[in-house]
Write a protein that holds these residues in place. Structure first.
Motif, PDB file in Angstrom:
ATOM      1  N   LEU A 137       2.730  -4.993   3.690  1.00 63.74           N
ATOM      2  CA  LEU A 137       1.549  -5.650   4.269  1.00 63.74           C
ATOM      3  C   LEU A 137       0.352  -4.703   4.258  1.00 63.74           C
ATOM      4  O   LEU A 137       0.525  -3.481   4.324  1.00 63.74           O
ATOM      5  CB  LEU A 137       1.854  -6.016   5.725  1.00 63.74           C
ATOM      6  CG  LEU A 137       2.977  -7.046   5.915  1.00 63.74           C
ATOM      7  CD1 LEU A 137       3.493  -7.004   7.334  1.00 63.74           C
ATOM      8  CD2 LEU A 137       2.491  -8.429   5.536  1.00 63.74           C
ATOM      9  N   PRO A 138      -0.872  -5.262   4.238  1.00 64.74           N
ATOM     10  CA  PRO A 138      -2.031  -4.383   4.395  1.00 64.74           C
ATOM     11  C   PRO A 138      -2.086  -3.895   5.849  1.00 64.74           C
ATOM     12  O   PRO A 138      -1.813  -4.665   6.770  1.00 64.74           O
ATOM     13  CB  PRO A 138      -3.224  -5.304   4.089  1.00 64.74           C
ATOM     14  CG  PRO A 138      -2.716  -6.692   4.256  1.00 64.74           C
ATOM     15  CD  PRO A 138      -1.232  -6.665   4.062  1.00 64.74           C
ATOM     16  N   ALA A 139      -2.404  -2.613   6.052  1.00 64.07           N
ATOM     17  CA  ALA A 139      -2.537  -2.098   7.419  1.00 64.07           C
ATOM     18  C   ALA A 139      -3.906  -2.503   7.955  1.00 64.07           C
ATOM     19  O   ALA A 139      -4.879  -2.549   7.196  1.00 64.07           O
ATOM     20  CB  ALA A 139      -2.389  -0.583   7.420  1.00 64.07           C
ATOM     21  N   PRO A 140      -4.002  -2.804   9.269  1.00 62.84           N
ATOM     22  CA  PRO A 140      -5.319  -3.150   9.814  1.00 62.84           C
ATOM     23  C   PRO A 140      -6.236  -1.931   9.841  1.00 62.84           C
ATOM     24  O   PRO A 140      -5.769  -0.820  10.106  1.00 62.84           O
ATOM     25  CB  PRO A 140      -4.996  -3.628  11.226  1.00 62.84           C
ATOM     26  CG  PRO A 140      -3.631  -3.152  11.535  1.00 62.84           C
ATOM     27  CD  PRO A 140      -2.921  -2.863  10.251  1.00 62.84           C
ATOM     28  N   ASP A 141      -7.500  -2.141   9.545  1.00 61.79           N
ATOM     29  CA  ASP A 141      -8.486  -1.071   9.613  1.00 61.79           C
ATOM     30  C   ASP A 141      -9.400  -1.385  10.804  1.00 61.79           C
ATOM     31  O   ASP A 141     -10.205  -2.318  10.748  1.00 61.79           O
ATOM     32  CB  ASP A 141      -9.279  -1.035   8.292  1.00 61.79           C
ATOM     33  CG  ASP A 141     -10.333   0.061   8.275  1.00 61.79           C
ATOM     34  OD1 ASP A 141     -10.889   0.359   9.352  1.00 61.79           O
ATOM     35  OD2 ASP A 141     -10.605   0.600   7.190  1.00 61.79           O
TER      36      ASP A 141
END
Ligand SMILES: C[S@@+](CC[C@H](N)C(=O)[O-])C[C@H]1O[C@@H](n2cnc3c(N)ncnc32)[C@H](O)[C@@H]1O
Length: 246
Positions: A137-141
Motif C-alpha cells: 500500500l502507499p504510505a500516508p504522507d
C-alpha cells in the motif's frame, strides 16, 4: 466469449494507457520473487498482469481483477500459462493457493471495512495451507494530507498505440478518514479528456495490523519500501506479510 463489463470500472477506457505507464515499474517483483513460498500464487487486483508476468516463471500463477478491460489487456500480453480471472477480490473461490499477493495499492481501492473483511475472509479460505498474504500500500504522507486539494497537473506523458497520451491528476484529500479521491484525465491527440476517478484509503501501520489481526491473520513482517527497508517516518510504502493464525 465477451467479458462482463462493470459500470463502475475506472480502468474501463484507460487500460492500455495504464499498461504503457506502469509496465516498467517493477521495483516490487524482485522482492516478491525472493520471498516466494512453495505452491501456486494468486495475485489480487492484478491489473494488466505486470506482477503475474514477472513471477510466472517461478510457479503456477493466477491473476484476478474486477476490471474486464485490465484482464483483457493482461490476457493479450500473456504468458499463456497464467490463469486470468475477472472477479471481485471480495468474492472469489478459486481453490487453495500457497501464497497471495495484493500489489500496488489494489487493496486500498476497497471502499469500506466490510469489503476489506470480505476480501481477507476469502484470502483466509484460499490460504488453508497456512501460506502468506502480502499487501502493498502507499504510505500516508502527513504533509500532503494537510492539503485538501491539489489542482490538476501533468503526471505522465507517453505513447499508447501510436498516439501521444498525457495524463493529468487532480487530488482531493479527506485526512480524518484517510481517504483520497484521484481524478485522472487522459488527453489523447487533442480529443476531450477521458476521466478516471479513483477512491483510495490510506492506512496507518497500526490500523493495518489491527485489521489483519481482527480478520484471522498474524503480521509476520512489515517493510517501508520494496527493498526490505523498515517502516519509518517518511517511507513511501507500507508492505505487510501476514499468515493465518493457528
Ligand atoms: C493501481 S491498479 C494496480 C494493478 C497491478 N496490481 C499493478 O501493480 O500494476 C489497481 C487494480 O485493482 C483493481 N481492483 C480494484 N478494486 C478491485 C476489487 N474489488 N476486486 C478486484 N480488483 C480490484 C483495479 O481494477 C486495478 O486493476
Amino acid at each position: 466469449m465477451p467479458l462482463p463489463v462493470s459500470p463502475h470500472d475506472p480502468y474501463r477506457s484507460i487500460a492500455a494507457a495504464y499498461d504503457a505507464e506502469f509496465d516498467g515499474a517493477n521495483a516490487d517483483t524482485a522482492g516478491y520473487a525472493s520471498r516466494a513460498v512453495a505452491g501456486s500464487l494468486l495475485v489480487l487486483g492484478c491489473g494488466t498482469g505486470r506482477v503475474c508476468r514477472g513471477l510466472a516463471s517461478t510457479r503456477q500463477v493466477t491473476g484476478l481483477d474486477r476490471s474486464p478491460a485490465m484482464i483483457e489487456g493482461a490476457r493479450r500480453r500473456g504468458p499463456d500459462d497464467v490463469r486470468w480471472v475477472v472477479a471481485a477480490m471480495t468474492d472469489f473461490d478459486l481453490g487453495p493457493f500457497g501464497e497471495i499477493i495484493i500489489p500496488n495499492a489494489s487493496f486500498a481501492f476497497l471502499p469500506d471495512r466490510r469489503a476489506r473483511a470480505a476480501c481477507l475472509a476469502r484470502c483466509l479460505q484460499a490460504l488453508s495451507g497456512g501460506g502468506p498474504v502480502t499487501i502493498d500500500l502507499p504510505a500516508p504522507d502527513a504533509r500532503l494530507l494537510a492539503e485538501a486539494h491539489t489542482p490538476e497537473k501533468i503526471a505522465w506523458e507517453g505513447q499508447v498505440d501510436g498516439a501521444t497520451v498525457r495524463r493529468t491528476r487532480e487530488v482531493f484529500r479527506f485526512p480524518l478518514r484517510g481517504n483520497l479521491r484521484l481524478v485522472d484525465r487522459y488527453y489523447i491527440d487533442g480529443a476531450p479528456p477521458i476521466e478516471s476517478v479513483l477512491a483510495l484509503h490510506l492506512f496507518v501501520p497500526d490500523e493495518l495490523e489491527w485489521m489483519l489481526e481482527a480478520n484471522g491473520f498474524y503480521v509476520e513482517q512489515a517493510w517501508g519500501d520494496h527493498v526490505g527497508g523498515p517502516v519509518r517516518e517518511g517511507c513511501d510504502r507500507l508492505l505487510v506479510r501476514a499468515v493465518p493464525v493457528g
